[in-house]
Design a protein around this motif. Structure first.
Motif, PDB file in Angstrom:
ATOM      1  N   GLU A   1      38.961  32.266  51.236  1.00 55.75           N
ATOM      2  CA  GLU A   1      38.818  33.604  51.575  1.00 55.75           C
ATOM      3  C   GLU A   1      39.691  34.312  50.474  1.00 55.75           C
ATOM      4  O   GLU A   1      40.564  33.869  49.631  1.00 55.75           O
ATOM      5  CB  GLU A   1      39.688  33.792  53.041  1.00 55.75           C
ATOM      6  CG  GLU A   1      39.890  35.266  53.381  1.00 55.75           C
ATOM      7  CD  GLU A   1      40.536  35.434  54.726  1.00 55.75           C
ATOM      8  OE1 GLU A   1      40.913  36.512  55.197  1.00 55.75           O
ATOM      9  OE2 GLU A   1      40.404  34.607  55.479  1.00 55.75           O
ATOM     10  N   GLY A   2      38.713  35.362  50.214  1.00 56.53           N
ATOM     11  CA  GLY A   2      39.647  36.444  49.161  1.00 56.53           C
ATOM     12  C   GLY A   2      39.100  35.971  47.752  1.00 56.53           C
ATOM     13  O   GLY A   2      39.021  36.814  46.905  1.00 56.53           O
ATOM     14  N   PHE A   3      38.225  34.995  47.642  1.00 57.31           N
ATOM     15  CA  PHE A   3      37.789  34.398  46.169  1.00 57.31           C
ATOM     16  C   PHE A   3      36.368  34.886  46.056  1.00 57.31           C
ATOM     17  O   PHE A   3      35.780  35.215  46.972  1.00 57.31           O
ATOM     18  CB  PHE A   3      37.815  32.959  45.994  1.00 57.31           C
ATOM     19  CG  PHE A   3      39.137  32.358  45.509  1.00 57.31           C
ATOM     20  CD1 PHE A   3      39.492  31.832  44.377  1.00 57.31           C
ATOM     21  CD2 PHE A   3      40.360  32.362  46.527  1.00 57.31           C
ATOM     22  CE1 PHE A   3      40.362  31.377  44.123  1.00 57.31           C
ATOM     23  CE2 PHE A   3      41.437  31.958  46.142  1.00 57.31           C
ATOM     24  CZ  PHE A   3      41.653  31.271  44.910  1.00 57.31           C
ATOM     25  N   ARG A   4      35.823  35.033  44.876  1.00 55.68           N
ATOM     26  CA  ARG A   4      34.557  35.549  44.715  1.00 55.68           C
ATOM     27  C   ARG A   4      33.904  34.556  43.969  1.00 55.68           C
ATOM     28  O   ARG A   4      34.379  34.035  43.119  1.00 55.68           O
ATOM     29  CB  ARG A   4      34.496  36.822  43.996  1.00 55.68           C
ATOM     30  CG  ARG A   4      34.868  38.067  44.751  1.00 55.68           C
ATOM     31  CD  ARG A   4      34.751  39.339  43.866  1.00 55.68           C
ATOM     32  NE  ARG A   4      35.182  40.650  44.550  1.00 55.68           N
ATOM     33  CZ  ARG A   4      35.090  41.640  44.232  1.00 55.68           C
ATOM     34  NH1 ARG A   4      34.344  41.886  43.097  1.00 55.68           N
ATOM     35  NH2 ARG A   4      35.150  42.788  45.201  1.00 55.68           N
TER      36      ARG A   4
ATOM     37  N   PRO B   1      41.583  36.560  44.194  1.00 59.31           N
ATOM     38  CA  PRO B   1      41.831  37.711  44.607  1.00 59.31           C
ATOM     39  C   PRO B   1      42.398  38.582  43.389  1.00 59.31           C
ATOM     40  O   PRO B   1      43.210  38.012  42.539  1.00 59.31           O
ATOM     41  CB  PRO B   1      42.667  37.601  45.625  1.00 59.31           C
ATOM     42  CG  PRO B   1      42.619  36.121  46.133  1.00 59.31           C
ATOM     43  CD  PRO B   1      42.154  35.389  45.113  1.00 59.31           C
TER      44      PRO B   1
ATOM     45  N   GLU C   1      43.211  46.524  41.809  1.00 61.23           N
ATOM     46  CA  GLU C   1      42.887  47.549  42.697  1.00 61.23           C
ATOM     47  C   GLU C   1      43.321  48.853  42.475  1.00 61.23           C
ATOM     48  O   GLU C   1      42.427  49.718  42.983  1.00 61.23           O
ATOM     49  CB  GLU C   1      43.636  46.983  43.976  1.00 61.23           C
ATOM     50  CG  GLU C   1      43.100  45.408  44.221  1.00 61.23           C
ATOM     51  CD  GLU C   1      41.546  45.462  44.709  1.00 61.23           C
ATOM     52  OE1 GLU C   1      41.030  45.848  45.672  1.00 61.23           O
ATOM     53  OE2 GLU C   1      40.698  45.291  43.673  1.00 61.23           O
TER      54      GLU C   1
ATOM     55  N   ASN D   1      32.690  44.948  47.677  1.00 62.77           N
ATOM     56  CA  ASN D   1      32.481  43.503  48.028  1.00 62.77           C
ATOM     57  C   ASN D   1      30.836  42.929  47.992  1.00 62.77           C
ATOM     58  O   ASN D   1      30.499  42.179  48.513  1.00 62.77           O
ATOM     59  CB  ASN D   1      32.787  43.248  49.524  1.00 62.77           C
ATOM     60  CG  ASN D   1      34.328  43.272  49.634  1.00 62.77           C
ATOM     61  OD1 ASN D   1      35.195  42.851  48.794  1.00 62.77           O
ATOM     62  ND2 ASN D   1      34.690  43.870  50.661  1.00 62.77           N
TER      63      ASN D   1
ATOM     64  N   ASP E   1      32.910  44.793  40.810  1.00 61.19           N
ATOM     65  CA  ASP E   1      34.580  45.356  41.476  1.00 61.19           C
ATOM     66  C   ASP E   1      34.042  46.422  42.402  1.00 61.19           C
ATOM     67  O   ASP E   1      34.801  46.837  43.235  1.00 61.19           O
ATOM     68  CB  ASP E   1      35.461  45.322  40.482  1.00 61.19           C
ATOM     69  CG  ASP E   1      35.797  44.090  39.758  1.00 61.19           C
ATOM     70  OD1 ASP E   1      35.804  43.242  40.351  1.00 61.19           O
ATOM     71  OD2 ASP E   1      36.309  44.241  38.464  1.00 61.19           O
TER      72      ASP E   1
END
Length: 192
Positions: free
Chosen positions: A26-29, A42, A48, A71, A90
């Motif tokens: 979770e949070g990784f791409r 992340p 951000e 996303n 992004d």
């Protein structure tokens, strides 16, 4: 019973199947960029903040009402310089009237995207080179690169033959003219 003849899988097919089967934390791409599987952690707070500064100006100042995704996975066309790429910009902007993101699968075609945005991270060359070529291969009209190491923004435009034919690089603090469908100057004073 007749046997069905199947074409043998190519190395690119196997790579794509393996990529699509990844179970990323979770949070990784996870992205497939020019034949390489890339997993990134992340983003940090500064990353951000840059995205938020852009999004807020686009919503307030763009001539065309835009929708945004931070996303959305994009499938870029096969062939040419970037075969079988799957990138998650992004930031992705598209005219709201098109409702491009509604009902889209995890990986959607890039047709209709007006602008892809990247903020450099731990491997800035990937954003400067490989992703630029991939977005151009997908005919995304505009690519905005926020380069933290160089404290500059580069707007790439006029995609042709797997790259952008025009670019404008300005230091943080100078406004960047976003052409149609945006048609406003993106203020970057808060980027410094």
């Amino acid at each position: 019973m007749t046997a069905v003849a199947h074409e043998p899988l190519t190395q690119a097919d196997v790579l794509l199947e393996g990529f699509l089967a990844l179970d990323t934390p979770e949070g990784f791409r996870a992205e497939l960029i020019e034949g390489e599987i890339v997993v990134t952690p992340p983003p940090d707070g500064d990353h951000e903040d840059y995205i938020e500064l852009i999004v807020s100006q686009v919503y307030r100042r763009s001539r065309t009402d835009m929708q945004f995704s931070g996303n959305k996975g994009l499938k870029l066309p096969s062939g040419g310089v970037c075969p079988r790429n799957h990138l998650i910009p992004d930031g992705t902007f598209a005219p709201r009237e098109r409702r491009l993101f509604r009902g889209a699968e995890s990986w959607m075609p890039c047709e209709g995207v007006a602008l892809a945005v990247e903020v450099t991270s731990s491997k800035p060359e990937r954003d400067r080179e490989a992703k630029r070529r991939c977005y151009a291969q997908g005919s995304i009209p505009l690519y905005l690169l926020i380069d933290r190491d160089k404290t500059s923004l580069t707007l790439f435009s006029d995609p042709e033959k797997g790259d952008y034919r025009q670019s404008c690089t300005l230091p943080f603090g100078k406004p960047v003219a976003l052409p149609e469908p945006f048609a406003f100057e993106l203020e970057t004073a808060d980027f410094a």
